[in-house]
Design an enzyme around this catalytic site. Sequence first.
Site, short mmCIF file in Angstrom:
data_model
loop_
_atom_site.label_atom_id
_atom_site.label_comp_id
_atom_site.label_asym_id
_atom_site.label_seq_id
_atom_site.Cartn_x
_atom_site.Cartn_y
_atom_site.Cartn_z
N LYS A 110 -9.31 63.59 -22.37
CA LYS A 110 -9.69 63.42 -23.62
C LYS A 110 -10.96 63.46 -24.68
O LYS A 110 -11.46 62.37 -25.33
CB LYS A 110 -9.69 61.48 -23.18
CG LYS A 110 -8.66 61.16 -22.35
CD LYS A 110 -7.63 60.51 -22.99
CE LYS A 110 -6.68 59.92 -21.89
NZ LYS A 110 -5.25 60.43 -21.72
N LYS A 192 0.98 68.14 -20.61
CA LYS A 192 1.49 66.74 -20.22
C LYS A 192 1.86 65.96 -21.66
O LYS A 192 1.85 65.82 -22.40
CB LYS A 192 0.17 66.38 -19.57
CG LYS A 192 1.30 64.85 -18.88
CD LYS A 192 -1.07 64.13 -18.21
CE LYS A 192 -1.64 62.99 -18.82
NZ LYS A 192 -1.11 61.31 -19.19
N LYS A 195 1.07 59.41 -24.30
CA LYS A 195 1.82 58.22 -25.24
C LYS A 195 0.92 58.80 -25.97
O LYS A 195 1.29 58.41 -27.32
CB LYS A 195 2.90 57.26 -24.66
CG LYS A 195 1.05 56.90 -24.24
CD LYS A 195 1.08 55.23 -23.57
CE LYS A 195 1.44 54.46 -22.20
NZ LYS A 195 -0.22 54.86 -21.67
N1 AQP Z 1 3.23 63.34 -18.43
C1 AQP Z 1 3.81 62.64 -16.96
N2 AQP Z 1 4.15 63.25 -16.23
C2 AQP Z 1 4.63 62.16 -14.93
N3 AQP Z 1 2.93 60.87 -14.19
C3 AQP Z 1 2.48 59.81 -15.55
N4 AQP Z 1 1.91 59.14 -15.92
C4 AQP Z 1 1.05 59.40 -17.54
N5 AQP Z 1 1.81 60.89 -18.46
C5 AQP Z 1 2.65 60.77 -17.06
C6 AQP Z 1 1.59 58.91 -15.36
O1 AQP Z 1 1.93 56.98 -15.95
C7 AQP Z 1 1.20 56.18 -15.39
C8 AQP Z 1 0.11 55.60 -16.67
O2 AQP Z 1 -0.69 56.35 -17.36
P1 AQP Z 1 -2.18 55.80 -18.67
O3 AQP Z 1 -0.66 55.06 -19.47
O4 AQP Z 1 -2.27 54.87 -17.69
O5 AQP Z 1 -2.86 56.94 -19.04
P2 AQP Z 1 -2.22 58.36 -18.37
O6 AQP Z 1 -2.64 59.11 -17.42
O7 AQP Z 1 -3.26 58.57 -19.43
O8 AQP Z 1 -0.90 58.30 -19.55
P3 AQP Z 1 -0.66 59.25 -21.38
O9 AQP Z 1 0.48 58.81 -21.49
O10 AQP Z 1 -1.16 60.36 -21.63
O11 AQP Z 1 -1.36 57.99 -21.83
P4 AQP Z 1 -2.98 58.52 -23.12
O12 AQP Z 1 -2.39 58.84 -24.53
O13 AQP Z 1 -3.03 56.73 -23.47
O14 AQP Z 1 -3.33 59.00 -22.26
C9 AQP Z 1 -0.17 56.72 -14.64
O15 AQP Z 1 0.76 56.97 -13.10
C10 AQP Z 1 -0.02 58.39 -14.84
O16 AQP Z 1 0.02 58.92 -13.41
#
Ligand code: AQP
Length: 325
Positions: A110, A192, A195
Amino acid sequence: MRIFSGIRPTGGLHIGNYLGAIKQWIALQETNECVFCIVDLHAITTPYEPKELQKNILETTAVYLAAGINPEKSIIFVQSDVKEHAELAWLLGTICPMGELSRMTQFKDKSRQHKDYVNAGLFTYPVLMAADILLYRSKAVPVGKDQEQHVELARTIAKKFNQKFGKIFPEPETITPKVGAKIMSLTDPKRKMSKSDDPKSYISLFDSPEAITKKIMSATTDSGKDITYNVTKKPGISNLLTIYSLLTDRPVEDIQREFHKKSYADFKKSLAKILIDYLEPFRRKQVELQTRDVYIKEMLNKGASRAKTIAETTMKEVREKMGLS
Ligand code: AQP
């Protein structure tokens, strides 16, 4: 068993969030006491628009409900409504070694992604996450692969606290799905699905059928023509095969056989159709919930008051053990 998990309200949730985390929650809530949080205090550690945050919170709650989280069975609430999360995070920060935090890959990722927004909150994010989990004395945390390291740190912190001040916390375990714990980006299958990335790189749970078709048809594939699962040589097709398999409950080998001698375009068209059908109830429910903000807010208030009852009991004991009362 008490279970905790959360999602950052940072925009439209995608199929990675669903397949990696939320899908497991639905099954777990049947036989466990589940606490599902919308972690807004985590959301503000990366660039965000204050005016959008409340809308994103309601939208994330709508996803929980549309996916089948039942507020009668599970506790659903917003993190900042229960102030004990921030208090416990501060206290746990005093026993968390700096070295452990410097090892966290999410912080490294990040801070590379948002070079102008590398703040102390982003660095101590895993301590707040440990507080989220331990406040409810949770035994297990269903998350995707990217969050495993953070749960491991929560375990380390629980162990340290128990040794130093007396046993209060269980050491939480991670629950990750065997397949789908890391769904990859559609535009760069070595990364990965995320969002906060370009919307072309993910399928949002509320995407229109047209958007789904467009994104899948232009998803990055690999050289060659075969539809075969090989993460190293064919990361793009392998990722699409994983999604296909999870949504249809069919083994990858079976899908490979069906598309033997067919083109990438045939395979992608079929996957787009499957996604459109699978996500139809989400789109329908979202439209329904859009007019029910009052109901969602009431439900979140009730959730927060249930969460607070547990949180206050834990904090009373934590303060006593730490000599703060
Ligand atoms: N690509 C992924 N595949 C499987 N699981 C995923 N998770 C996130 N991306 C994937 C799981 O979704 C849950 C919520 O995640 P989060 O929103 O708390 O934060 P994150 O892991 O940082 O997800 P994002 O989509 O990548 O969000 P941003 O871009 O905002 O940082 C968690 O259980 C995560 O493991």
